[in-house]
Design a protein around this motif. Structure first.
Motif, PDB file in Angstrom:
ATOM      1  N   GLU A  45       0.902  -1.151  -0.127  1.00  6.43           N
ATOM      2  CA  GLU A  45       0.038   0.146   0.093  1.00  6.43           C
ATOM      3  C   GLU A  45       0.809   1.283   0.192  1.00  6.43           C
ATOM      4  OE1 GLU A  45      -3.313   0.457   2.532  1.00  6.43           O
ATOM      5  OE2 GLU A  45      -3.708  -1.654   2.746  1.00  6.43           O
ATOM      6  N   GLY A  46       0.274   2.361  -0.316  1.00  2.40           N
ATOM      7  CA  GLY A  46       1.219   3.802  -0.486  1.00  2.40           C
ATOM      8  C   GLY A  46       2.170   3.641  -1.496  1.00  2.40           C
ATOM      9  N   THR A  47       3.228   3.879  -1.468  1.00  2.00           N
ATOM     10  CA  THR A  47       4.233   3.967  -2.633  1.00  2.00           C
ATOM     11  C   THR A  47       4.150   2.727  -3.455  1.00  2.00           C
ATOM     12  OG1 THR A  47       5.733   5.473  -1.248  1.00  2.00           O
ATOM     13  CG2 THR A  47       6.662   4.345  -2.892  1.00  2.00           C
ATOM     14  N   ASN A  48       4.031   2.784  -4.666  1.00  2.00           N
ATOM     15  CA  ASN A  48       3.838   1.609  -5.530  1.00  2.00           C
ATOM     16  C   ASN A  48       4.946   1.183  -6.405  1.00  2.00           C
ATOM     17  OD1 ASN A  48       3.795   3.333  -7.546  1.00  2.00           O
ATOM     18  ND2 ASN A  48       2.076   2.580  -8.355  1.00  2.00           N
ATOM     19  N   ASN A  49       6.405   1.832  -6.305  1.00  2.55           N
ATOM     20  CA  ASN A  49       7.448   1.551  -6.903  1.00  2.55           C
ATOM     21  C   ASN A  49       8.457   1.406  -6.209  1.00  2.55           C
ATOM     22  OD1 ASN A  49       7.629   4.321  -5.948  1.00  2.55           O
ATOM     23  ND2 ASN A  49       8.544   4.852  -7.811  1.00  2.55           N
ATOM     24  N   VAL A  50       8.445   0.911  -4.636  1.00  2.00           N
ATOM     25  CA  VAL A  50       9.633   0.881  -3.836  1.00  2.00           C
ATOM     26  C   VAL A  50       9.787  -0.825  -3.347  1.00  2.00           C
ATOM     27  CG1 VAL A  50      10.864   1.385  -1.942  1.00  2.00           C
ATOM     28  CG2 VAL A  50      10.018   3.229  -3.466  1.00  2.00           C
ATOM     29  N   ALA A  51      10.574  -1.388  -3.567  1.00  3.97           N
ATOM     30  CA  ALA A  51      10.665  -2.910  -3.095  1.00  3.97           C
ATOM     31  C   ALA A  51      11.999  -2.877  -2.164  1.00  3.97           C
ATOM     32  CB  ALA A  51      10.843  -3.880  -4.107  1.00  3.97           C
ATOM     33  N   LEU A  52      12.081  -3.602  -1.484  1.00  9.69           N
ATOM     34  CA  LEU A  52      13.267  -3.996  -0.418  1.00  9.69           C
ATOM     35  C   LEU A  52      14.022  -5.302  -0.376  1.00  9.69           C
ATOM     36  CD1 LEU A  52      12.168  -1.739   2.778  1.00  9.69           C
ATOM     37  CD2 LEU A  52      13.879  -0.911   0.845  1.00  9.69           C
ATOM     38  N   ALA A  53      15.078  -5.407  -0.032  1.00  3.55           N
ATOM     39  CA  ALA A  53      15.990  -6.788   0.087  1.00  3.55           C
ATOM     40  C   ALA A  53      16.802  -6.637   1.284  1.00  3.55           C
ATOM     41  CB  ALA A  53      16.461  -7.539  -0.894  1.00  3.55           C
ATOM     42  N   MET A  54      16.834  -7.678   2.189  1.00  4.29           N
ATOM     43  CA  MET A  54      17.817  -7.550   3.153  1.00  4.29           C
ATOM     44  C   MET A  54      18.430  -8.778   3.492  1.00  4.29           C
ATOM     45  SD  MET A  54      15.735  -5.355   6.345  1.00  4.29           S
ATOM     46  CE  MET A  54      17.068  -4.764   6.896  1.00  4.29           C
TER      47      MET A  54
END
Length: 102
Positions: A45-54
């Motif tokens: 939800e919210g920003t639709n173009n940010v993904a993360l990996a850790m």
């Protein structure tokens, strides 16, 4: 001391499914090459173009050894090539973190 690499991806929101397939491929590749994958995270939800990996490592030296193994891994090379071909990753940033402990 453990170090964690947080990768922030800016992705094409119209190719979220392609990025998800890319992320799923790393679920087996990263551990096989020596990284402790904490996970990939897609926009919800919210920003639709940010993904993360850790991904965690015992040290920066173990990260360098991981990178060397990753460069020679055929599945990793294929995943990188797929991302370049489909162009769903617009940019990425790496931030190095250490855990807060008592």
């Amino acid at each position: 001391m453990t170090v964690t690499c947080c990768i922030r991806y800016v992705i094409d929101p119209f190719q979220k499914a392609e990025f998800e397939a890319y992320a799923k491929n790393w679920l087996s590749i990263i551990p096989a090459c020596g990284g402790d994958l904490l996970g990939y995270f897609l926009p919800h939800e919210g920003t639709n173009n940010v993904a993360l990996a850790m991904i965690s490592f015992e040290s920066l030296a173990s990260y360098e050894a991981y990178r060397a193994r990753l460069r020679t891994d055929p599945d990793g090379a294929a995943n990188f090539a797929m991302a370049q071909e489909k162009r769903f990753i617009l940019s990425e940033e790496r931030t190095w973190l250490t855990p807060v402990t008592p």
